[in-house]
Design a protein around this motif. Sequence first.
Motif, mmCIF file in Angstrom:
data_model
loop_
_atom_site.group_PDB
_atom_site.id
_atom_site.type_symbol
_atom_site.label_atom_id
_atom_site.label_comp_id
_atom_site.label_asym_id
_atom_site.label_seq_id
_atom_site.Cartn_x
_atom_site.Cartn_y
_atom_site.Cartn_z
ATOM 1 N N THR A 1 0.838 -1.202 0.000
ATOM 2 C CA THR A 1 0.000 0.000 0.000
ATOM 3 C C THR A 1 0.871 1.249 0.000
ATOM 4 O O THR A 1 0.442 2.310 -0.439
ATOM 5 C CB THR A 1 -0.920 0.043 1.232
ATOM 6 O OG1 THR A 1 -0.104 -0.029 2.417
ATOM 7 C CG2 THR A 1 -1.897 -1.130 1.215
ATOM 8 N N HIS A 2 2.082 1.129 0.545
ATOM 9 C CA HIS A 2 3.084 2.198 0.521
ATOM 10 C C HIS A 2 4.396 1.608 1.016
ATOM 11 O O HIS A 2 4.439 0.448 1.405
ATOM 12 C CB HIS A 2 2.644 3.415 1.343
ATOM 13 C CG HIS A 2 2.417 3.165 2.813
ATOM 14 N ND1 HIS A 2 1.515 2.253 3.295
ATOM 15 C CD2 HIS A 2 2.990 3.735 3.919
ATOM 16 C CE1 HIS A 2 1.533 2.275 4.628
ATOM 17 N NE2 HIS A 2 2.419 3.159 5.025
ATOM 18 N N ALA A 3 5.459 2.417 1.004
ATOM 19 C CA ALA A 3 6.793 1.856 1.261
ATOM 20 C C ALA A 3 7.293 2.076 2.686
ATOM 21 O O ALA A 3 8.466 1.849 2.958
ATOM 22 C CB ALA A 3 7.793 2.428 0.260
ATOM 23 N N HIS A 4 6.435 2.496 3.600
ATOM 24 C CA HIS A 4 6.892 2.680 4.982
ATOM 25 C C HIS A 4 7.447 1.393 5.561
ATOM 26 O O HIS A 4 7.010 0.295 5.215
ATOM 27 C CB HIS A 4 5.728 3.168 5.863
ATOM 28 C CG HIS A 4 5.668 4.661 5.988
ATOM 29 N ND1 HIS A 4 4.538 5.328 6.389
ATOM 30 C CD2 HIS A 4 6.614 5.609 5.775
ATOM 31 C CE1 HIS A 4 4.783 6.624 6.418
ATOM 32 N NE2 HIS A 4 6.032 6.818 6.045
ATOM 33 N N LEU A 5 8.355 1.557 6.528
ATOM 34 C CA LEU A 5 9.080 0.437 7.131
ATOM 35 C C LEU A 5 8.180 -0.650 7.706
ATOM 36 O O LEU A 5 8.536 -1.825 7.681
ATOM 37 C CB LEU A 5 9.987 0.969 8.241
ATOM 38 C CG LEU A 5 9.288 1.849 9.292
ATOM 39 C CD1 LEU A 5 9.349 1.192 10.653
ATOM 40 C CD2 LEU A 5 9.941 3.217 9.338
ATOM 41 N N ASP A 6 7.000 -0.286 8.225
ATOM 42 C CA ASP A 6 6.138 -1.296 8.836
ATOM 43 C C ASP A 6 5.183 -1.931 7.826
ATOM 44 O O ASP A 6 4.349 -2.766 8.192
ATOM 45 C CB ASP A 6 5.363 -0.716 10.024
ATOM 46 C CG ASP A 6 4.635 0.573 9.688
ATOM 47 O OD1 ASP A 6 5.089 1.301 8.789
ATOM 48 O OD2 ASP A 6 3.605 0.850 10.328
ATOM 49 N N HIS A 7 5.299 -1.555 6.568
ATOM 50 C CA HIS A 7 4.451 -2.149 5.514
ATOM 51 C C HIS A 7 5.274 -2.823 4.421
ATOM 52 O O HIS A 7 4.832 -3.797 3.826
ATOM 53 C CB HIS A 7 3.545 -1.075 4.899
ATOM 54 C CG HIS A 7 2.518 -0.578 5.869
ATOM 55 N ND1 HIS A 7 1.217 -0.988 5.855
ATOM 56 C CD2 HIS A 7 2.647 0.264 6.939
ATOM 57 C CE1 HIS A 7 0.561 -0.422 6.858
ATOM 58 N NE2 HIS A 7 1.409 0.352 7.535
ATOM 59 N N ALA A 8 6.461 -2.284 4.165
ATOM 60 C CA ALA A 8 7.319 -2.861 3.125
ATOM 61 C C ALA A 8 8.659 -3.322 3.694
ATOM 62 O O ALA A 8 9.508 -3.816 2.961
ATOM 63 C CB ALA A 8 7.548 -1.845 2.013
ATOM 64 N N GLY A 9 8.821 -3.186 5.025
ATOM 65 C CA GLY A 9 10.089 -3.578 5.659
ATOM 66 C C GLY A 9 10.375 -5.064 5.500
ATOM 67 O O GLY A 9 11.529 -5.496 5.499
ATOM 68 N N GLY A 10 9.309 -5.870 5.374
ATOM 69 C CA GLY A 10 9.497 -7.320 5.226
ATOM 70 C C GLY A 10 9.672 -7.751 3.778
ATOM 71 O O GLY A 10 9.801 -8.951 3.505
ATOM 72 N N ASN A 11 9.671 -6.798 2.848
ATOM 73 C CA ASN A 11 9.763 -7.174 1.427
ATOM 74 C C ASN A 11 11.013 -7.993 1.114
ATOM 75 O O ASN A 11 10.947 -8.954 0.347
ATOM 76 C CB ASN A 11 9.762 -5.920 0.537
ATOM 77 C CG ASN A 11 8.375 -5.321 0.364
ATOM 78 O OD1 ASN A 11 7.433 -5.683 1.056
ATOM 79 N ND2 ASN A 11 8.249 -4.383 -0.558
#
Length: 328
Positions: A73-83
């Motif tokens: 949904t966006h690249a913030h650490l708590d949303h894309a940190g696990g990418n």
Amino acid sequence: MEVDPLGFAQVNHSCYTIMAPFHGGGNVFLYLLKGDRIAVVDTGVEHTPSEVLQPALAGMGLALSDIDLILNTHAHLDHAGGNGEMKKLSRASICLHRDDLFMADSVQAQVEFMTAPLIALDFSREAVGERAEHTIANTGQAVGADTVLSEDDTVDLGKGIVLRVVHNPGHTPGSISYFWESEGIMLMGDGVPGMGSRPGGYPLYFDACSYRRSLAKLSRMDFRMMCLGHAYLGGTLVNHPIREGADCMLFLKGAIRTADTIHQAAVDAVRRMPGAGKRELALAMVSELVYSIPQVLVRETGMPGAAAAAFATHIDAALDGSYEADIL
Ligand SMILES: [Zn+2]
């Protein structure tokens, strides 16, 4: 919504939510979509895939390697940190809006983005350092994106799950919702942070003008369920990540009222204190908002770090007159 002891809850016939804790006492809500292809909406922080997603998926008879797509949904650490970890363990391909690519490509860019409001408001070096450390500690390896999304792009997972990209910037430049139109479900991450997620907190967004326009755009749309990234305050429920029916519009209107109220405090501060620095203006806003935003009452005086992003952007918008409080 019934929460399974294995850590997931069913949203509808093909959608599940999984709650993932992260450092600092927060929770982020991820969503799993089961079509012919399986997608996860957001990946949490660095080790969320192995520590939270893997056991939750096992409870559904799935493994990380079954995930085909990461829909950020966006690249913030708590949303894309696990990418990064997710990609290593699943080889899933990452989809992200083009305007958040700069953060997905670089941890340093994310650190600069997260600390900029604190620096603009003259927070101490320690506070800036802490925010930078928290960002680095929760963000895994920067792995960019495989598919760059734009407004109105569609993602077809099969079995009737067709998601349309709705660009709703403000929280970040590339914040998007994935709109599952046939079900009326908006999977929206942090695009509408309501009245903030913690008691005494403020909603987090970095561009007040685009945020306000996004709220207006979303409130003109027709949907019956909002799947949020955190258990935000607002609407009829105190803290819940999933909003349904009339609660959706109440939640959106509450977010609009909160943003407009913060903006008015910025306008008042600029008018009362011509020539004042941004920190002085922000402190004046805190004093005023204690009386106009009820949840702020429990907050001790002083300037809360969580308010910095919204306050800094509203001050900028009050100084240049670019905020449109009357758009619906
Ligand atoms: Zn966010």
